[in-house]
Design a protein around this motif. Sequence first.
Motif, PDB file in Angstrom:
ATOM      1  N   THR A 203       0.693  -0.993  -0.207  1.00 30.44           N
ATOM      2  CA  THR A 203      -0.006  -0.071   0.014  1.00 30.44           C
ATOM      3  C   THR A 203       0.852   1.345   0.042  1.00 30.44           C
ATOM      4  OG1 THR A 203      -1.592  -1.364   1.334  1.00 30.44           O
ATOM      5  CG2 THR A 203      -1.995   1.093   1.154  1.00 30.44           C
ATOM      6  N   ILE A 204       0.746   2.086  -0.924  1.00 25.96           N
ATOM      7  CA  ILE A 204       1.679   3.334  -1.117  1.00 25.96           C
ATOM      8  C   ILE A 204       0.676   4.597  -0.574  1.00 25.96           C
ATOM      9  CG2 ILE A 204       2.912   4.685  -2.559  1.00 25.96           C
ATOM     10  CD1 ILE A 204       3.382   1.950  -4.163  1.00 25.96           C
ATOM     11  N   ARG A 205       1.058   5.137   0.504  1.00 23.93           N
ATOM     12  CA  ARG A 205       0.359   6.364   0.753  1.00 23.93           C
ATOM     13  C   ARG A 205       1.109   7.627   0.536  1.00 23.93           C
ATOM     14  NH1 ARG A 205      -0.755   3.344   6.122  1.00 23.93           N
ATOM     15  NH2 ARG A 205      -2.273   1.989   5.730  1.00 23.93           N
ATOM     16  N   PRO A 206       0.356   8.716   0.089  1.00 25.19           N
ATOM     17  CA  PRO A 206       1.233  10.058  -0.144  1.00 25.19           C
ATOM     18  C   PRO A 206       1.391  10.635   1.055  1.00 25.19           C
ATOM     19  CG  PRO A 206      -1.216  10.241  -0.717  1.00 25.19           C
ATOM     20  CD  PRO A 206      -1.066   8.737  -0.422  1.00 25.19           C
ATOM     21  N   ILE A 207       2.749  11.426   0.932  1.00 25.36           N
ATOM     22  CA  ILE A 207       3.136  12.275   2.058  1.00 25.36           C
ATOM     23  C   ILE A 207       3.156  13.620   1.277  1.00 25.36           C
ATOM     24  CG2 ILE A 207       4.653  13.127   3.883  1.00 25.36           C
ATOM     25  CD1 ILE A 207       5.575  10.297   4.038  1.00 25.36           C
ATOM     26  N   GLU A 218       4.593   6.959   2.063  1.00 27.39           N
ATOM     27  CA  GLU A 218       4.771   5.808   3.022  1.00 27.39           C
ATOM     28  C   GLU A 218       4.517   4.522   2.450  1.00 27.39           C
ATOM     29  OE1 GLU A 218       3.396   4.757   7.408  1.00 27.39           O
ATOM     30  OE2 GLU A 218       1.884   5.345   5.861  1.00 27.39           O
ATOM     31  N   VAL A 219       5.470   3.580   2.258  1.00 24.50           N
ATOM     32  CA  VAL A 219       4.833   2.366   1.702  1.00 24.50           C
ATOM     33  C   VAL A 219       4.960   1.069   2.541  1.00 24.50           C
ATOM     34  CG1 VAL A 219       5.801   0.843  -0.233  1.00 24.50           C
ATOM     35  CG2 VAL A 219       6.501   3.222  -0.410  1.00 24.50           C
ATOM     36  N   VAL A 220       3.686   0.573   2.716  1.00 20.48           N
ATOM     37  CA  VAL A 220       3.354  -0.488   3.735  1.00 20.48           C
ATOM     38  C   VAL A 220       3.490  -2.040   3.078  1.00 20.48           C
ATOM     39  CG1 VAL A 220       1.909  -1.350   5.492  1.00 20.48           C
ATOM     40  CG2 VAL A 220       2.275   1.303   5.125  1.00 20.48           C
ATOM     41  N   PHE A 221       3.960  -2.486   3.666  1.00 20.23           N
ATOM     42  CA  PHE A 221       4.282  -4.236   3.039  1.00 20.23           C
ATOM     43  C   PHE A 221       3.502  -5.041   4.108  1.00 20.23           C
ATOM     44  CE2 PHE A 221       7.841  -1.641   1.905  1.00 20.23           C
ATOM     45  CZ  PHE A 221       8.314  -2.181   0.462  1.00 20.23           C
TER      46      PHE A 221
END
Length: 382
Positions: A203-207, A218-221
């Motif tokens: 999941t790639i969330r913008p900052i 932020e990149v969540v694995f």
Amino acid sequence: MHPFGFELCELPPQAESLRSEVREFLRAELGEATPAQRAGSWGGFDPEFSRKVGTRGWIGMTWPKRYGGHERSALERYVVLEEMLAAGAPVAAHWIADRQSGPLLLRFGTEAQRQRFLPAITRGELSFAIGMSEPDSGSDLASIRTRAERVPGGYRVNGAKVWTSNAHRAHYMIALFRTHSDPANKHAGLSQFLVDTRSPGITIRPIVDLSGSHHFNEVVFQDVFVPEDLRVGEEGAGWMQVTTELALERSGPERYLSSFALLVELIRAVSKEPGERAAVALGRLVAHLATLRQMSLSIAGMLEAGQNPNLEAALVKDLGTTFEQEIPEVVHALLGVEPTSGSGTDLQQLLGYLTQQAPSFSLRGGTREILRGIIARGLGLR
Ligand SMILES: Cc1cc2nc3c(=O)[nH]c(=O)nc-3n(C[C@H](O)[C@H](O)[C@H](O)COP(=O)(O)OP(=O)(O)OC[C@H]3O[C@@H](n4cnc5c(N)ncnc54)[C@H](O)[C@@H]3O)c2cc1C
């Protein structure tokens, strides 16, 4: 105390003749781009532009021809880089791959990885992000906690990366994960991987930064599968590899040219009748620029000679980012122009953009304090 290894480096004639070719290309491509657009430069992500640069043979310039490279010198590459940055070309779609991901694969990747990734990079078709920093690990990179556990055929990854520039646009990320925990030695047990940014579980969330722009993330694995054949280098060799990669990240002209567009505008604004105060300030800035360029060129010369100029690269980045950060302050002090965002004159908008960006120059790619620690160690002072 160990001395710095800077030596005067002259550009060979073939590098200088390449300069006019690059300038002509950039004049045609960038046309009427405004100063504020040009200031974005290596933040500007334009896949179409990168493809054209690839067609010209200006990505992977020093790499072997069998991987799509052009076997040209590091000094010729330097000329292309400085012209791109001075003109404010939008190079982000190929910049990271050309600067560090490709060279990392050339050095530590398998033959299959080189054949699969390098030719597409040189064509400007494949973009990369850097997956190093984590929410609690930036300067102390060896303390990262994102884990890659062995499973049949590869690894299962859980954790998070942060500040990952262009993760939302890049095809791949070269990421550093923990493959083994040894509380007594945090530098051991780290490994690097090629991660497809579209893998299930990511999941790639913008900052959004101070200026309202979205470039990092932020990149969540969550249970992300990475095949074994996408590990780069030996399992556990990640620390040695990542420090090699950081030296590539710190040595180029992008570390002193970020505010160049503003320097050009300042010269335009005051050059007719500078007055003593402006003449002194401009003379100082231009002298610093010329010295930084000579130091940075010297590093390109060392790379060409197969040396590893870690110490010199840290010094150029520290001095270079101090220079880049000073330019908006000098412009404000000399011209009394107020920075603006989204409206106002070209100069006001350019000043507004760079005033907001400048604090990050001495954070990205290693903070000032960390670089000074590296310099002190390199000189044998600590
Ligand atoms: C614009 C931008 C783009 C970035 N892009 C990426 C990217 O694409 N990929 C990626 O992985 N990371 C990226 N980063 C992250 C960057 O590498 C980190 O911000 C940086 O390494 C600092 O880590 P931190 O933010 O955790 O700060 P910290 O490490 O928490 O540092 C906070 C402050 O403490 C100081 N400090 C820390 N340790 C010491 C010490 N031992 N001695 C003295 N002072 C110390 C630091 O110098 C700093 O001033 C980006 C950052 C920026 C600003």
